[in-house]
Design a protein around this motif. Structure first.
Motif, PDB file in Angstrom:
ATOM      1  N   ILE A   6       0.844  -1.199   0.000  1.00 13.25           N
ATOM      2  CA  ILE A   6       0.000   0.000   0.000  1.00 13.25           C
ATOM      3  C   ILE A   6       0.873   1.241   0.000  1.00 13.25           C
ATOM      4  O   ILE A   6       0.661   2.176  -0.786  1.00 13.25           O
ATOM      5  CB  ILE A   6      -0.966  -0.017   1.202  1.00 13.25           C
ATOM      6  N   CYS A   7       1.879   1.262   0.844  1.00  7.34           N
ATOM      7  CA  CYS A   7       2.783   2.409   0.919  1.00  7.34           C
ATOM      8  C   CYS A   7       3.501   2.614  -0.414  1.00  7.34           C
ATOM      9  O   CYS A   7       3.598   3.749  -0.909  1.00  7.34           O
ATOM     10  CB  CYS A   7       3.784   2.221   2.057  1.00  7.34           C
ATOM     11  N   LEU A  12       4.041   5.906  -5.466  1.00  7.55           N
ATOM     12  CA  LEU A  12       4.004   6.071  -6.918  1.00  7.55           C
ATOM     13  C   LEU A  12       3.101   7.237  -7.323  1.00  7.55           C
ATOM     14  O   LEU A  12       3.366   7.926  -8.310  1.00  7.55           O
ATOM     15  CB  LEU A  12       3.512   4.787  -7.590  1.00  7.55           C
ATOM     16  N   LEU A  13       2.049   7.452  -6.538  1.00  8.57           N
ATOM     17  CA  LEU A  13       1.094   8.518  -6.853  1.00  8.57           C
ATOM     18  C   LEU A  13       1.600   9.903  -6.460  1.00  8.57           C
ATOM     19  O   LEU A  13       0.962  10.902  -6.773  1.00  8.57           O
ATOM     20  CB  LEU A  13      -0.251   8.229  -6.176  1.00  8.57           C
ATOM     21  N   ILE A  19       0.973  10.296 -13.110  1.00  7.83           N
ATOM     22  CA  ILE A  19      -0.442  10.655 -13.112  1.00  7.83           C
ATOM     23  C   ILE A  19      -0.852  11.058 -14.523  1.00  7.83           C
ATOM     24  O   ILE A  19      -0.128  11.794 -15.173  1.00  7.83           O
ATOM     25  CB  ILE A  19      -0.701  11.830 -12.140  1.00  7.83           C
ATOM     26  N   PRO A  20      -1.980  10.620 -15.041  1.00  7.02           N
ATOM     27  CA  PRO A  20      -2.969   9.767 -14.380  1.00  7.02           C
ATOM     28  C   PRO A  20      -2.468   8.333 -14.237  1.00  7.02           C
ATOM     29  O   PRO A  20      -1.584   7.900 -14.965  1.00  7.02           O
ATOM     30  CB  PRO A  20      -4.184   9.832 -15.287  1.00  7.02           C
ATOM     31  N   GLY A 115       3.674  12.805   6.005  1.00  4.93           N
ATOM     32  CA  GLY A 115       2.770  13.930   5.811  1.00  4.93           C
ATOM     33  C   GLY A 115       3.119  14.704   4.554  1.00  4.93           C
ATOM     34  O   GLY A 115       2.231  15.163   3.823  1.00  4.93           O
ATOM     35  N   GLN A 116       4.411  14.858   4.274  1.00  6.35           N
ATOM     36  CA  GLN A 116       4.851  15.550   3.065  1.00  6.35           C
ATOM     37  C   GLN A 116       4.405  14.778   1.817  1.00  6.35           C
ATOM     38  O   GLN A 116       3.945  15.368   0.842  1.00  6.35           O
ATOM     39  CB  GLN A 116       6.365  15.716   3.069  1.00  6.35           C
ATOM     40  N   GLU A 117       4.509  13.461   1.872  1.00  7.98           N
ATOM     41  CA  GLU A 117       4.058  12.639   0.743  1.00  7.98           C
ATOM     42  C   GLU A 117       2.538  12.701   0.595  1.00  7.98           C
ATOM     43  O   GLU A 117       2.023  12.706  -0.534  1.00  7.98           O
ATOM     44  CB  GLU A 117       4.528  11.198   0.925  1.00  7.98           C
ATOM     45  N   GLN A 118       1.832  12.776   1.701  1.00  2.00           N
ATOM     46  CA  GLN A 118       0.378  12.929   1.637  1.00  2.00           C
ATOM     47  C   GLN A 118       0.017  14.238   0.957  1.00  2.00           C
ATOM     48  O   GLN A 118      -0.924  14.305   0.155  1.00  2.00           O
ATOM     49  CB  GLN A 118      -0.230  12.853   3.039  1.00  2.00           C
TER      50      GLN A 118
END
Length: 138
Positions: A6-7, A12-13, A19-20, A115-118
């Protein structure tokens, strides 16, 4: 049990060039459903909408219902409930995350998605959040 996967998928996103992106798997309700639910939650999508979207997989799996049964129940000896995407499954996931981590954001940090990646994920996918089905199927 799939926290590393999941991580990795979430990371990757965070790369604009990715993206997309299309996220899929054999049945689209387990790891894929969880990943999409976490992404939508990170984007601020209301929980009720995420639950509704997740539960649509049961109808989407109808054409391969027999294959799912053979793969999940007969081959892996799992309960027949694993062939469907009942709303209670994703509700239980969110309840578990909230009980153990306090929030989806805290859970994501705990599995290595900072948090930065979020923030990068929100930046990269925010404009696509408008494409999420806002009206329940009738």
């Amino acid at each position: 049990m799939s926290q590393r996967s999941i991580c990795a998928a979430l990371k990757l996103l965070t790369v604009k060039e990715n993206i997309p992106a299309m996220i899929n798997c054999a049945h689209g309700k387990d790891r894929t459903g969880i990943l999409v639910a976490l992404v939508l939650s990170c984007l601020g999508t209301p929980r009720e909408q995420i639950i509704h979207d997740y539960s649509k997989s049961t109808k989407g799996l109808e054409p391969i219902k027999e294959r799912c049964y053979k793969e999940i129940v007969e081959r892996y000896h799992m309960d027949i409930s694993f062939t469907q995407s009942h709303p209670h499954a994703i509700i239980q996931m969110f309840n578990h995350i909230n009980d153990k981590y306090g929030s989806v954001e805290n859970y994501l940090e705990a599995i290595g998605f900072s948090g930065q990646e979020q923030d990068l994920l929100r930046e990269n996918l925010g404009r696509y959040a408008l494409l999420v089905d806002k009206e329940p199927d009738t």
